[in-house]
Design a protein around this motif. Structure first.
Motif, PDB file in Angstrom:
ATOM      1  N   HIS A  57       0.822  -1.213   0.000  1.00  0.00           N
ATOM      2  CA  HIS A  57       0.000   0.000   0.000  1.00  0.00           C
ATOM      3  C   HIS A  57       0.854   1.260   0.000  1.00  0.00           C
ATOM      4  N   SER A  78      -7.850   5.126   6.652  1.00  0.00           N
ATOM      5  CA  SER A  78      -7.531   4.837   5.257  1.00  0.00           C
ATOM      6  C   SER A  78      -8.253   5.802   4.329  1.00  0.00           C
ATOM      7  N   THR A  79      -7.513   6.356   3.353  1.00  0.00           N
ATOM      8  CA  THR A  79      -8.160   7.199   2.346  1.00  0.00           C
ATOM      9  C   THR A  79      -8.881   6.351   1.310  1.00  0.00           C
ATOM     10  N   GLU A  80      -8.522   5.072   1.196  1.00  0.00           N
ATOM     11  CA  GLU A  80      -9.158   4.173   0.230  1.00  0.00           C
ATOM     12  C   GLU A  80     -10.460   3.579   0.764  1.00  0.00           C
ATOM     13  N   PHE A  81     -10.424   3.188   2.049  1.00  0.00           N
ATOM     14  CA  PHE A  81     -11.572   2.542   2.676  1.00  0.00           C
ATOM     15  C   PHE A  81     -11.879   3.202   4.028  1.00  0.00           C
ATOM     16  N   GLN A 125       1.762   3.191   6.071  1.00  0.00           N
ATOM     17  CA  GLN A 125       0.561   2.810   5.338  1.00  0.00           C
ATOM     18  C   GLN A 125      -0.087   1.589   5.991  1.00  0.00           C
ATOM     19  N   TYR A 126      -1.313   1.275   5.567  1.00  0.00           N
ATOM     20  CA  TYR A 126      -2.013   0.229   6.322  1.00  0.00           C
ATOM     21  C   TYR A 126      -1.548  -1.182   5.998  1.00  0.00           C
ATOM     22  N   TRP A 149       5.219  -1.261  -3.594  1.00  0.00           N
ATOM     23  CA  TRP A 149       4.482  -1.039  -4.847  1.00  0.00           C
ATOM     24  C   TRP A 149       5.302  -0.060  -5.672  1.00  0.00           C
ATOM     25  N   HIS A 186      -5.660  -9.635  -7.095  1.00  0.00           N
ATOM     26  CA  HIS A 186      -6.150  -8.398  -6.492  1.00  0.00           C
ATOM     27  C   HIS A 186      -7.024  -7.601  -7.457  1.00  0.00           C
ATOM     28  N   ASN A 191     -17.346  -0.631  -8.964  1.00  0.00           N
ATOM     29  CA  ASN A 191     -17.972   0.050  -7.844  1.00  0.00           C
ATOM     30  C   ASN A 191     -19.452  -0.320  -7.677  1.00  0.00           C
ATOM     31  N   GLU A 239      -1.349  -7.724  -6.222  1.00  0.00           N
ATOM     32  CA  GLU A 239      -1.314  -6.445  -5.513  1.00  0.00           C
ATOM     33  C   GLU A 239       0.092  -5.855  -5.535  1.00  0.00           C
ATOM     34  N   SER A 271     -13.572  -8.919  -0.884  1.00  0.00           N
ATOM     35  CA  SER A 271     -13.836  -7.820  -1.826  1.00  0.00           C
ATOM     36  C   SER A 271     -13.228  -8.111  -3.194  1.00  0.00           C
TER      37      SER A 271
END
Length: 282
Positions: A57, A78-81, A125-126, A149, A186, A191, A239, A271
Motif C-alpha cells: 500500500h 484509510s483514504t481508500e476505505f 501505510q495500512y 508497490w 487483487h 464500484n 497487488e 472484496s
C-alpha cells in the motif's frame, strides 16, 4: 551476526478491523486475525528484535524507499476505505540502523534505495499497520517498512532488494522477521457491485490460480512458481505488482529455496481479492 528467523506472506485486509467491531460483520475475519496472531506468537517465541515489512500500500515512483523513523505513532484512517478502517490508533518504534543498512547495501548493488528516519511527517501505510495490529506488536519489536508497490520497476529489482535485506540482517546483531504484506490476486470488482463481493472472488480463474500457487508453496516448488510469477502478477492483478513477493523470495534465496510453506490462514476471498497467511520456513 544477525539472523532471519521468520518469513511470511500476510494479509492486511481492512475488513479485519470491521471484524473487531460490534454489528452484523463482527467476527467475519476471525480466521485471518487468528492466523496473524499465531505469526505474532512465533515472533515472540523466536525473540524477534525487528520486523521488516514490504508494504504493497506504499506506492513510490522513483527509487525504492524505506521508513525507519524512530518514533511511529498516531491515528490512522484509510483514504481508500475510510468506511472500513478509521481512527485506528498505533504506536511503534522504528529501526533506523537496520533500515539504513538495507538502503546502503541495495544501492551499492545497483538498486537506488533511500531510508527515511528523520522525516517526522512520513506516515506508515495500512499494509504495515494492519498486520502489526493483529500480530500484537507494539513497541516490543522495532519496525522497518519498505515500499512494496513500485510504479515502474521490474521484479528483478525487488528480488535484489530482498537479497539486500538478507545481507543487512546478516551484518547486524538482530533477529529479524520479514513480512510480505499483500494479497494474491487483487482484482477489485466494479464500484456498482463491489458491496456484493465481501466474501467472493472477482474472477473465478484468479481463485484457481491463487490456490495452485499456494499448493506450489506448500510443496516447495519454488522454481516453478518463480517462472510463473511475472505472468501471474500481471494476469491476476497481483497487488502492488507482487513486488512484496519478489522481495520475499529474494530474501529466501530465490530459486534455490526449497522450503515447504505452512498455511496459518487458509485461502479466503475478500472484496474480490485472494488472501492468505503463509509462513515460509527459514
Amino acid at each position: 551476526m544477525g539472523e532471519l528467523v521468520l518469513a511470511a506472506k500476510v494479509t492486511h485486509v481492512p475488513s479485519m478491523f470491521i471484524s473487531e467491531q460490534e454489528g452484523p460483520l463482527n467476527g467475519i475475519r476471525e480466521s485471518a486475525i487468528q492466523g496473524l496472531r499465531r505469526i505474532g506468537d512465533m515472533c515472540r517465541e523466536l525473540k524477534v528484535d525487528t520486523i521488516v515489512i514490504s508494504d504493497t500500500h506504499w506506492l513510490v515512483n522513483a527509487g525504492f524507499h524505506i521508513n525507519a523513523k524512530p518514533e511511529m505513532s498516531g491515528v490512522f484512517t484509510s483514504t481508500e476505505f475510510p468506511h472500513f478502517l478509521n481512527n485506528m490508533e498505533y504506536s511503534h518504534t522504528g529501526d533506523p540502523e537496520l533500515g539504513q543498512q538495507i538502503a546502503e547495501i541495495a544501492t551499492a548493488n545497483g538498486v537506488t534505495t533511500l531510508c527515511h528516519h528523520e522525516v517526522e511527517t512520513l506516515q506508515l501505510q495500512y499494509g504495515t499497520l494492519v498486520p502489526l495490529r493483529y500480530l500484537g506488536v507494539g513497541n516490543d519489536m522495532k519496525v522497518v517498512s519498505i515500499a512494496g508497490w513500485m510504479y515502474d520497476a521490474d521484479l528483478e529489482e525487488s528480488k535484489q532488494v530482498g537479497e539486500a535485506i538478507l545481507e543487512a540482517i546478516n551484518k547486524s546483531d538482530k533477529r529479524v522477521a520479514f513480512l510480505a504484506s499483500g494479497s494474491l490476486s487483487h482484482r477489485i470488482p466494479p464500484n456498482k457491485v463491489v458491496g456484493d463481493y465481501m466474501f467472493k472472488i472477482s474472477e473465478p480463474l484468479n481463485q484457481e490460480i491463487d490456490l495452485m500457487v499456494m499448493d506450489m508453496w506448500k510443496k516447495g516448488q519454488t522454481k516453478a512458481f518463480l517462472e510463473l510469477l511475472p505472468k501471474y502478477a500481471q494476469d491476476c492483478s497481483g497487488e502492488g505488482g507482487m513486488h512484496d513477493t519478489a522481495m520475499l523470495f529474494g530474501l529466501l534465496g530465490w530459486d534455490k529455496y526449497e522450503g515447504c510453506a505452512e498455511v496459518m490462514t487458509e485461502y479466503f476471498p475478500s472484496s474480490g481479492t485472494g488472501q492468505c497467511n503463509v509462513v515460509f520456513p527459514v
